[in-house]
Enzyme design. Structure first.
Site, PDB file in Angstrom:
ATOM      1  N   LYS A  63     -21.718  -6.538   3.426  1.00  0.00           N
ATOM      2  CA  LYS A  63     -20.854  -5.826   2.468  1.00  0.00           C
ATOM      3  C   LYS A  63     -20.359  -6.785   1.392  1.00  0.00           C
ATOM      4  O   LYS A  63     -20.374  -6.459   0.206  1.00  0.00           O
ATOM      5  CB  LYS A  63     -19.682  -5.185   3.230  1.00  0.00           C
ATOM      6  CG  LYS A  63     -18.719  -4.433   2.342  1.00  0.00           C
ATOM      7  CD  LYS A  63     -17.917  -3.374   3.105  1.00  0.00           C
ATOM      8  CE  LYS A  63     -16.892  -3.944   4.041  1.00  0.00           C
ATOM      9  NZ  LYS A  63     -16.100  -2.870   4.693  1.00  0.00           N
TER      10      LYS A  63
ATOM     11  N   GLU B 268       0.845  -1.203   0.000  1.00  0.00           N
ATOM     12  CA  GLU B 268       0.000   0.000   0.000  1.00  0.00           C
ATOM     13  C   GLU B 268       0.878   1.249   0.000  1.00  0.00           C
ATOM     14  O   GLU B 268       1.861   1.322   0.737  1.00  0.00           O
ATOM     15  CB  GLU B 268      -0.901   0.010   1.244  1.00  0.00           C
ATOM     16  CG  GLU B 268      -1.793   1.240   1.287  1.00  0.00           C
ATOM     17  CD  GLU B 268      -2.749   1.246   2.467  1.00  0.00           C
ATOM     18  OE1 GLU B 268      -3.643   0.373   2.510  1.00  0.00           O
ATOM     19  OE2 GLU B 268      -2.610   2.105   3.344  1.00  0.00           O
TER      20      GLU B 268
HETATM   21  P1  FAD Z   1     -18.162   0.185   6.454  1.00  0.00           P
HETATM   22  O1  FAD Z   1     -17.912  -1.163   5.874  1.00  0.00           O
HETATM   23  O2  FAD Z   1     -19.195   1.035   5.844  1.00  0.00           O
HETATM   24  O3  FAD Z   1     -18.290   0.082   8.001  1.00  0.00           O
HETATM   25  C1  FAD Z   1     -18.272   1.229   8.832  1.00  0.00           C
HETATM   26  C2  FAD Z   1     -19.009   0.958  10.146  1.00  0.00           C
HETATM   27  O4  FAD Z   1     -20.402   0.841   9.876  1.00  0.00           O
HETATM   28  C3  FAD Z   1     -18.599  -0.355  10.814  1.00  0.00           C
HETATM   29  O5  FAD Z   1     -18.648  -0.154  12.196  1.00  0.00           O
HETATM   30  C4  FAD Z   1     -19.684  -1.325  10.361  1.00  0.00           C
HETATM   31  O6  FAD Z   1     -19.868  -2.390  11.288  1.00  0.00           O
HETATM   32  C5  FAD Z   1     -20.893  -0.419  10.300  1.00  0.00           C
HETATM   33  N1  FAD Z   1     -21.895  -0.860   9.306  1.00  0.00           N
HETATM   34  C6  FAD Z   1     -21.646  -1.270   8.046  1.00  0.00           C
HETATM   35  N2  FAD Z   1     -22.789  -1.570   7.408  1.00  0.00           N
HETATM   36  C7  FAD Z   1     -23.789  -1.343   8.293  1.00  0.00           C
HETATM   37  C8  FAD Z   1     -25.197  -1.469   8.234  1.00  0.00           C
HETATM   38  N3  FAD Z   1     -25.824  -1.914   7.129  1.00  0.00           N
HETATM   39  N4  FAD Z   1     -25.923  -1.139   9.335  1.00  0.00           N
HETATM   40  C9  FAD Z   1     -25.317  -0.694  10.478  1.00  0.00           C
HETATM   41  N5  FAD Z   1     -23.962  -0.559  10.582  1.00  0.00           N
HETATM   42  C10 FAD Z   1     -23.222  -0.875   9.512  1.00  0.00           C
HETATM   43  N6  FAD Z   1      -9.683   5.429   4.964  1.00  0.00           N
HETATM   44  C11 FAD Z   1      -9.469   6.472   4.107  1.00  0.00           C
HETATM   45  O7  FAD Z   1      -9.993   7.572   4.341  1.00  0.00           O
HETATM   46  N7  FAD Z   1      -8.683   6.330   2.994  1.00  0.00           N
HETATM   47  C12 FAD Z   1      -8.098   5.148   2.668  1.00  0.00           C
HETATM   48  O8  FAD Z   1      -7.402   5.053   1.649  1.00  0.00           O
HETATM   49  C13 FAD Z   1      -8.297   4.036   3.536  1.00  0.00           C
HETATM   50  N8  FAD Z   1      -7.757   2.821   3.257  1.00  0.00           N
HETATM   51  C14 FAD Z   1      -8.040   1.755   4.065  1.00  0.00           C
HETATM   52  C15 FAD Z   1      -7.520   0.495   3.740  1.00  0.00           C
HETATM   53  C16 FAD Z   1      -7.788  -0.608   4.532  1.00  0.00           C
HETATM   54  C17 FAD Z   1      -7.238  -1.954   4.130  1.00  0.00           C
HETATM   55  C18 FAD Z   1      -8.577  -0.462   5.710  1.00  0.00           C
HETATM   56  C19 FAD Z   1      -8.854  -1.656   6.596  1.00  0.00           C
HETATM   57  C20 FAD Z   1      -9.090   0.776   6.056  1.00  0.00           C
HETATM   58  C21 FAD Z   1      -8.839   1.898   5.246  1.00  0.00           C
HETATM   59  N9  FAD Z   1      -9.354   3.160   5.546  1.00  0.00           N
HETATM   60  C22 FAD Z   1      -9.121   4.232   4.697  1.00  0.00           C
HETATM   61  C23 FAD Z   1     -10.096   3.387   6.794  1.00  0.00           C
HETATM   62  C24 FAD Z   1     -11.632   3.244   6.614  1.00  0.00           C
HETATM   63  O9  FAD Z   1     -12.125   4.262   5.772  1.00  0.00           O
HETATM   64  C25 FAD Z   1     -12.255   3.358   8.004  1.00  0.00           C
HETATM   65  O10 FAD Z   1     -11.913   2.243   8.782  1.00  0.00           O
HETATM   66  C26 FAD Z   1     -13.751   3.641   8.035  1.00  0.00           C
HETATM   67  O11 FAD Z   1     -14.100   4.076   9.349  1.00  0.00           O
HETATM   68  C27 FAD Z   1     -14.625   2.436   7.710  1.00  0.00           C
HETATM   69  O12 FAD Z   1     -14.599   2.156   6.377  1.00  0.00           O
HETATM   70  P2  FAD Z   1     -15.306   0.798   5.816  1.00  0.00           P
HETATM   71  O13 FAD Z   1     -15.234   0.878   4.355  1.00  0.00           O
HETATM   72  O14 FAD Z   1     -14.751  -0.383   6.478  1.00  0.00           O
HETATM   73  O15 FAD Z   1     -16.797   1.083   6.322  1.00  0.00           O
END
Ligand code: FAD
Length: 304
Positions: free
Chosen positions: A182, A30
């Site tokens: 997801k 990354e």
């Molecule tokens: P989601 O999958 O949408 O989850 C977010 C929260 O909502 C979780 O607590 C989940 O349990 C909850 N949730 C999901 N769906 C529902 C539903 N239907 N109902 C109720 N609750 C729900 N951030 C950046 O800004 N830029 C980056 O480039 C970046 N790269 C990353 C790379 C990796 C490999 C990882 C692991 C994280 C990265 N992040 C990045 C951080 C990420 O954006 C954060 O962790 C963010 O808070 C959650 O993103 P997510 O896509 O996992 O969210």
């Protein structure tokens, strides 16, 4: 004239399939685009060196405010450089918390035009300084939008997952159920948040498979470079630090080169153990350090 070039990219999921056939592990690095006021030349030189190590793909981070929040589209520019100048498959991170549907469409079109066909679909962190948009609430909304639209359904889509549960989730189990939603919305691979204790990953993987998620999962490994960096990361993502790790930090915190080498050794030990236990992929958070990426690959390259 059709401005969209013929798609000639490999889907990340296909890389896993090919590697699995020969019992090998996918290895990705990354990187992040140049920060404001940083030397872009220096960053691009490091990126070129990292691409020269020929990882299976390179993932490129983006800001939670969307990839063009700082003006231009640095994630797109770096991804295009990696693909079109270095010949390595990029995966562009795409956050949606502060993006309208039109912002996402514009980014996906620009990615297609640059022959980039893989995204890491993310919600992004909630940040009071960034205005939230309402088109996508969760990463699963973004994933399902991409997967169900005629123009974009061919994108390879990866999702993020959290061996210790996402910081906002009340329980790791609730987060796991959301992860299943997801994945069902259209992810074809997953990458984990960083962790420093492999047993956390193994027990997470047991639960992931039990709940019916059967797509490949890469383990996120970050070699520590400084105490400050680790404290910042851990405060953001909540990863726990085992005693063995905190002792290492305490012993070498004032000797940066010793800490860097100890961090590389620690990450190497984690990776060797993960590969020995059949992990499908390693995702190295190398913090744009070609030195770290090279040293880790020197240690584990033959295992991959
Ligand atoms: P989601 O999958 O949408 O989850 C977010 C929260 O909502 C979780 O607590 C989940 O349990 C909850 N949730 C999901 N769906 C529902 C539903 N239907 N109902 C109720 N609750 C729900 N951030 C950046 O800004 N830029 C980056 O480039 C970046 N790269 C990353 C790379 C990796 C490999 C990882 C692991 C994280 C990265 N992040 C990045 C951080 C990420 O954006 C954060 O962790 C963010 O808070 C959650 O993103 P997510 O896509 O996992 O969210």
């Amino acid at each position: 004239m059709n401005l969209i070039r013929k798609e000639i990219h490999v889907k990340i999921s296909e890389i896993y399939t090919e590697k699995a056939k020969i019992s090998r592990t996918v290895f990705a690095i990354e990187v992040f685009p140049p920060k404001k006021n940083a030397s872009a030349d220096k960053v691009y030189a490091a990126l070129e060196e990292i691409a020269g190590l020929k990882p299976d793909y390179i993932s490129v981070t983006c800001g939670a405010g969307g990839s063009d929040s700082g003006g231009g589209n640095p994630t797109l520019e770096v991804s295009s450089f990696i693909k079109n100048s270095c010949g390595v498959e990029p995966m562009a991170h795409l956050t949606c918390v502060a993006s309208t549907r039109q912002n996402v469409i514009d980014t996906l079109n620009a990615l297609k035009q640059n022959n980039i066909g893989n995204v890491l679909a993310l919600r992004g962190d909630i940040n009071p300084e960034v205005t939230r948009e309402n088109d996508f609430e969760y990463a699963s909304d973004l994933t399902s939008f991409i997967r169900t639209s005629e123009e974009y359904r061919n994108f390879g889509i990866t999702g993020a997952c959290y061996p210790e549960g996402h910081v906002e989730s009340e329980t790791a189990n609730a987060d796991l159920k959301n992860l299943k939603k997801k994945v069902d919305s259209g992810c074809d691979t997953l990458i984990t948040q960083l962790f420093f204790e492999n047993t956390l990953f193994y027990s997470f993987m047991e639960k992931v498979r039990l709940i019916g998620i059967d797509i490949p999962v890469s383990a996120g490994i970050m070699p520590v470079t400084s105490k400050k960096q680790i404290e910042r990361m851990v405060s953001m993502c909540g990863a726990s630090l085992p005693a063995k790790f905190t002792k290492m930090l305490a012993r070498y915190e004032n000797r940066p080169e010793a800490l860097r080498d100890a961090g590389i050794a620690y990450a190497t030990e984690q990776i060797v153990d993960l590969i020995s236990n059949g992990v499908e992929g390693i995702h190295l958070y190398a913090m744009n350090s070609a030195y770290i990426a090279r040293k880790v690959l020197e240690n584990v390259g033959k295992l991959l």
